[in-house]
Scaffold this motif. Structure first.
Motif: not given
Length: 105
Positions: A37-52
């Motif tokens: 749940k916590d990882v899925e809530k992590w919004d990586t859309s505005a971050l570097k692709p490495s975080f997604a």
């Protein structure tokens, strides 16, 4: 001003990396369900692709993670060269094998 912005960017990189390491440790101890749940809530859309990429590796969404890796490699992004050393990859055998294979093809 540029140095200030770079310092903020580096600080965020460290924070997000530490977050992924904490999730990895929790996953190793308690399984994927404990962090999902916590990882899925992590919004990586505005971050570097490495975080997604790290997020998807933690969630074991292999095909999506490898797609980000290959797209980033095709764009010449430097983080790809160290992807195999990222904690979510390095300490999960299946992730290591998948990333190594993707980078070799």
């Amino acid at each position: 001003m540029a140095d200030f912005i770079k310092n903020i960017e580096n600080t965020l990189d460290v924070r997000f990396t530490l977050r992924s390491i904490a999730w990895l440790a929790q996953k190793k101890l308690s399984g994927l369900a404990a962090i999902r749940k916590d990882v899925e809530k992590w919004d990586t859309s505005a971050l570097k692709p490495s975080f997604a990429f790290m997020q998807l590796i933690l969630l074991e969404r292999w095909d999506e993670a490898i797609s980000i890796l290959k797209d980033s490699r095709d764009r010449g992004e430097l983080w790809v060269t160290s992807a195999i050393k990222m904690p979510p990859v390095r300490y999960v055998e299946e992730a290591t094998e998948r990333v190594a294979f993707a980078l070799s093809s």
